[in-house]
Design an enzyme around this catalytic site. Structure first.
Site, PDB file in Angstrom:
ATOM      1  N   ARG A 269       0.713  -1.282   0.289  1.00 50.81           N
ATOM      2  CA  ARG A 269       0.151  -0.215  -0.256  1.00 50.81           C
ATOM      3  C   ARG A 269       0.907   1.181   0.119  1.00 50.81           C
ATOM      4  NH1 ARG A 269      -4.953   2.397  -1.293  1.00 50.81           N
ATOM      5  NH2 ARG A 269      -4.708   3.977   0.478  1.00 50.81           N
ATOM      6  N   GLN A 337      -5.843  -1.576  11.880  1.00 48.05           N
ATOM      7  CA  GLN A 337      -4.483   0.118  11.737  1.00 48.05           C
ATOM      8  C   GLN A 337      -4.431   0.097  10.644  1.00 48.05           C
ATOM      9  OE1 GLN A 337      -6.649   2.361  13.873  1.00 48.05           O
ATOM     10  NE2 GLN A 337      -6.077   3.755  13.356  1.00 48.05           N
ATOM     11  N   GLU A 364     -12.427 -20.982  28.029  1.00 48.50           N
ATOM     12  CA  GLU A 364     -11.538 -21.541  28.880  1.00 48.50           C
ATOM     13  C   GLU A 364     -11.369 -20.467  30.199  1.00 48.50           C
ATOM     14  OE1 GLU A 364      -9.527 -24.586  26.648  1.00 48.50           O
ATOM     15  OE2 GLU A 364     -10.647 -25.251  25.375  1.00 48.50           O
TER      16      GLU A 364
HETATM   17  C1  LIG Z   1     -18.143 -19.942  21.850  1.00 45.33           C
HETATM   18  C2  LIG Z   1     -18.086 -19.937  22.661  1.00 45.33           C
HETATM   19  C3  LIG Z   1     -17.633 -21.338  22.801  1.00 45.33           C
HETATM   20  C4  LIG Z   1     -18.201 -21.911  24.040  1.00 45.33           C
HETATM   21  N1  LIG Z   1     -17.840 -23.331  24.086  1.00 45.33           N
HETATM   22  C5  LIG Z   1     -17.754 -24.388  25.777  1.00 45.33           C
HETATM   23  C6  LIG Z   1     -17.610 -24.903  25.718  1.00 45.33           C
HETATM   24  O1  LIG Z   1     -17.468 -26.300  24.981  1.00 45.33           O
HETATM   25  N2  LIG Z   1     -17.837 -25.957  26.926  1.00 45.33           N
HETATM   26  C7  LIG Z   1     -18.417 -24.464  28.041  1.00 45.33           C
HETATM   27  O2  LIG Z   1     -18.752 -25.966  29.204  1.00 45.33           O
HETATM   28  N3  LIG Z   1     -18.492 -23.691  27.676  1.00 45.33           N
HETATM   29  C8  LIG Z   1     -18.482 -22.929  26.984  1.00 45.33           C
HETATM   30  N4  LIG Z   1     -18.680 -21.658  26.683  1.00 45.33           N
HETATM   31  C9  LIG Z   1     -18.509 -21.041  27.899  1.00 45.33           C
HETATM   32  C10 LIG Z   1     -17.724 -20.228  28.643  1.00 45.33           C
HETATM   33  O3  LIG Z   1     -16.526 -21.245  28.375  1.00 45.33           O
HETATM   34  C11 LIG Z   1     -17.886 -18.715  29.234  1.00 45.33           C
HETATM   35  O4  LIG Z   1     -18.889 -18.284  28.668  1.00 45.33           O
HETATM   36  C12 LIG Z   1     -17.052 -18.207  30.052  1.00 45.33           C
HETATM   37  O5  LIG Z   1     -16.128 -19.097  30.837  1.00 45.33           O
HETATM   38  C13 LIG Z   1     -17.196 -17.059  30.553  1.00 45.33           C
HETATM   39  O6  LIG Z   1     -18.473 -17.172  31.834  1.00 45.33           O
HETATM   40  P1  LIG Z   1     -20.147 -16.524  31.340  1.00 45.33           P
HETATM   41  O7  LIG Z   1     -19.595 -16.605  29.457  1.00 45.33           O
HETATM   42  O8  LIG Z   1     -21.079 -16.705  32.132  1.00 45.33           O
HETATM   43  O9  LIG Z   1     -19.098 -15.076  31.784  1.00 45.33           O
HETATM   44  P2  LIG Z   1     -19.566 -14.559  33.166  1.00 45.33           P
HETATM   45  O10 LIG Z   1     -19.015 -15.633  33.808  1.00 45.33           O
HETATM   46  O11 LIG Z   1     -20.768 -14.099  33.855  1.00 45.33           O
HETATM   47  O12 LIG Z   1     -18.341 -13.065  33.249  1.00 45.33           O
HETATM   48  C14 LIG Z   1     -19.035 -12.520  33.008  1.00 45.33           C
HETATM   49  C15 LIG Z   1     -17.460 -11.105  33.064  1.00 45.33           C
HETATM   50  O13 LIG Z   1     -17.881 -10.939  34.436  1.00 45.33           O
HETATM   51  C16 LIG Z   1     -15.911 -11.189  35.059  1.00 45.33           C
HETATM   52  N5  LIG Z   1     -15.956 -12.232  35.957  1.00 45.33           N
HETATM   53  C17 LIG Z   1     -17.042 -13.549  36.842  1.00 45.33           C
HETATM   54  N6  LIG Z   1     -16.259 -13.679  37.358  1.00 45.33           N
HETATM   55  C18 LIG Z   1     -15.230 -12.644  38.243  1.00 45.33           C
HETATM   56  C19 LIG Z   1     -14.262 -12.613  38.978  1.00 45.33           C
HETATM   57  N7  LIG Z   1     -13.771 -13.493  40.390  1.00 45.33           N
HETATM   58  N8  LIG Z   1     -13.481 -11.625  39.180  1.00 45.33           N
HETATM   59  C20 LIG Z   1     -13.032 -10.390  38.069  1.00 45.33           C
HETATM   60  N9  LIG Z   1     -14.310 -11.292  36.688  1.00 45.33           N
HETATM   61  C21 LIG Z   1     -15.130 -11.650  36.884  1.00 45.33           C
HETATM   62  C22 LIG Z   1     -15.465 -12.245  33.963  1.00 45.33           C
HETATM   63  O14 LIG Z   1     -14.050 -12.027  33.758  1.00 45.33           O
HETATM   64  C23 LIG Z   1     -16.097 -11.433  32.135  1.00 45.33           C
HETATM   65  O15 LIG Z   1     -15.731  -9.758  32.195  1.00 45.33           O
HETATM   66  C24 LIG Z   1     -17.895 -20.898  25.349  1.00 45.33           C
HETATM   67  C25 LIG Z   1     -18.214 -19.930  25.339  1.00 45.33           C
HETATM   68  C26 LIG Z   1     -18.165 -18.709  23.697  1.00 45.33           C
HETATM   69  C27 LIG Z   1     -18.819 -18.071  23.400  1.00 45.33           C
END
Ligand SMILES: Cc1cc2nc3c(=O)[nH]c(=O)nc-3n(C[C@H](O)[C@H](O)[C@H](O)COP(=O)(O)OP(=O)(O)OC[C@H]3O[C@@H](n4cnc5c(N)ncnc54)[C@H](O)[C@@H]3O)c2cc1C
Length: 384
Positions: A269, A337, A364
């Site tokens: 570019r 960017q 994870e």
């Molecule tokens: C595309 C995709 C694939 C997935 N695949 C799988 C799978 O195959 N099997 C499976 O079991 N799960 C799976 N998951 C689930 C994934 O592991 C969870 O979404 C993830 O662990 C976060 O949990 P939650 O979404 O409930 O967020 P929450 O736990 O509600 O968290 C929300 C926010 O609060 C923060 N938070 C939570 N607790 C604390 C703390 N103690 N201190 C500070 N901050 C905190 C988190 O970091 C986050 O920013 C998948 C998710 C996605 C989006």
């Protein structure tokens, strides 16, 4: 640990060639159709990609952690959807059986997973229990030679294609936390198992997640992983410890791809009469990305080697996952960017990668959960 450098190099070369010649050219098709081409799945089976981590005795390649991360560096260079398709059989969907399953469970399921006969999925997350996984509500109640499972699991990767689920459920309702949880192998065709509608995700089209609903699902007692109640949460955590290193390695691979694309764009570019790569502000972004990728690669390899030596790498795995996934996000952002407006439209892969890699910081264990694990381990160590 690398068992035989020559054999590993042959495997890495063939995966690199597969990524370059078969997968990268199909990335747009997978993203547009939100599906995995059947011929690609067949090639993956032929190459043994479903059984990379499953021991040779069960039909896999039995790679070590150091070998696995080297493979993930290669697979990371293309759409994460491809890796996700083989990811559960090599990782969260099989490792629980491999690490803690009985000999009978291993013999029954691992060869089929290694051959890619069907996919596996890992059911830990629930609508009300994500980061706080030990608070899960799904129950498994003993009834003679069966357990009866009830509950809903959320965001389960490969659920629509899975032949088996490893399911974490509470066998002891008196124990509210981790100690009351057990893990089970549930065959997808068991009456009472329903897979919900596919989630509409931000990225990683072609990789599918969905709810899995268990309604009075009768599972033979022989499918309790390891034949032991109350240790299911420990199994899940061991699975995730290993998975974190794999995701960290993928992040390195994805970042290398994004940086290579960005460098190429910067060289081609031209603005103000010269390639934008000549501008020092662009060079700063390229150099920062290069250095951070190098740091993450070193961390991943170090943690993988330590795990192969049998050391506890809980802290190192979380450090690597946190650093590599956050680094990958920064490289994606700089990549957009460097591409300027072109980075915001889908003609260039960077737009898709920017969305795809966002997930690495969430699943994870989110970045915040990695921080919690690292700090908790530090405090425990200091108090010894
Ligand atoms: C595309 C995709 C694939 C997935 N695949 C799988 C799978 O195959 N099997 C499976 O079991 N799960 C799976 N998951 C689930 C994934 O592991 C969870 O979404 C993830 O662990 C976060 O949990 P939650 O979404 O409930 O967020 P929450 O736990 O509600 O968290 C929300 C926010 O609060 C923060 N938070 C939570 N607790 C604390 C703390 N103690 N201190 C500070 N901050 C905190 C988190 O970091 C986050 O920013 C998948 C998710 C996605 C989006």
């Amino acid at each position: 640990m690398i068992r035989d450098p020559e054999t590993l190099q042959i495997l890495l070369d063939s995966i690199r060639q597969f990524v370059n010649e078969a997968l990268i050219p199909r990335e747009n098709e997978v993203a547009e159709t939100d599906s995995m081409p059947v011929d690609i799945v067949e090639q993956m089976k032929e190459m043994g990609l479903f059984g990379l981590t499953i021991p040779e005795d069960f039909g896999g390649l039995g790679v070590t952690m150091e070998e696995e991360v080297n493979i993930a560096f290669e697979l990371g260079r293309t759409s994460p959807a491809f890796r996700s398709y083989i990811g559960t059989n090599n990782g969260i969907g099989s490792i629980g059986i491999l690490l803690d399953g009985t000999e009978e469970q291993k013999a029954r399921y691992l060869p089929k997973l290694a051959a890619g006969e069907f996919l596996s999925a890992f059911c830990l997350t629930e609508p009300d229990s994500g980061s706080d996984a030990a608070s899960l509500k799904t129950t498994a109640v003993r009834d003679g030679e069966f357990y009866v499972i009830n509950g809903t699991k959320r965001f389960i990767t490969n659920a629509p294609q899975a032949g088996i689920f490893t399911v974490m459920a509470r066998t002891n309702r008196e124990i509210k936390g981790a100690g009351g949880i057990s893990s089970f192998i549930v065959e997808a065709n068991t009456p009472g198992v329903t897979v919900g509608k596919r989630d509409h995700k931000m990225g990683q089209k072609g990789a599918h997640t969905a709810d899995v609903i268990f309604e009075n699902v009768r599972v033979p007692a022989g499918n309790l992983i390891g034949g032991k109640e109350g240790v299911g949460f420990k199994t899940a955590m061991k699975v995730l410890d290993k998975g974190r290193l794999h995701i960290a390695a993928l992040s390195v691979g994805a970042a290398e791809r994004m940086l290579a694309d960005s460098l190429q764009y910067a060289i081609e570019r031209k603005q103000f009469g010269q390639p934008i790569a000549e501008f020092q502000l662009i060079q700063g972004m390229l150099a920062d990305s290069k250095a951070e990728i190098y740091a993450a690669r070193c961390m991943v390899l170090d943690a993988a080697r330590k795990r192969d030596e049998g050391l506890n790498v809980s802290t190192e795995a979380s450090c690597a996952k946190m650093f590599a996934t956050e680094m990958c996000g920064r490289v994606a952002d700089r990549g957009v960017q460097i591409h300027g407006g072109a980075g915001y439209v889908s003609e260039y892969a960077i737009e898709r990668f920017y969305r795809d890699v966002r997930l690495f910081r969430l699943y994870e264990g989110t970045t915040q959960i990695q921080q919690v694990i690292i700090a908790r381990n530090m405090i425990r160590e200091a108090q010894r």
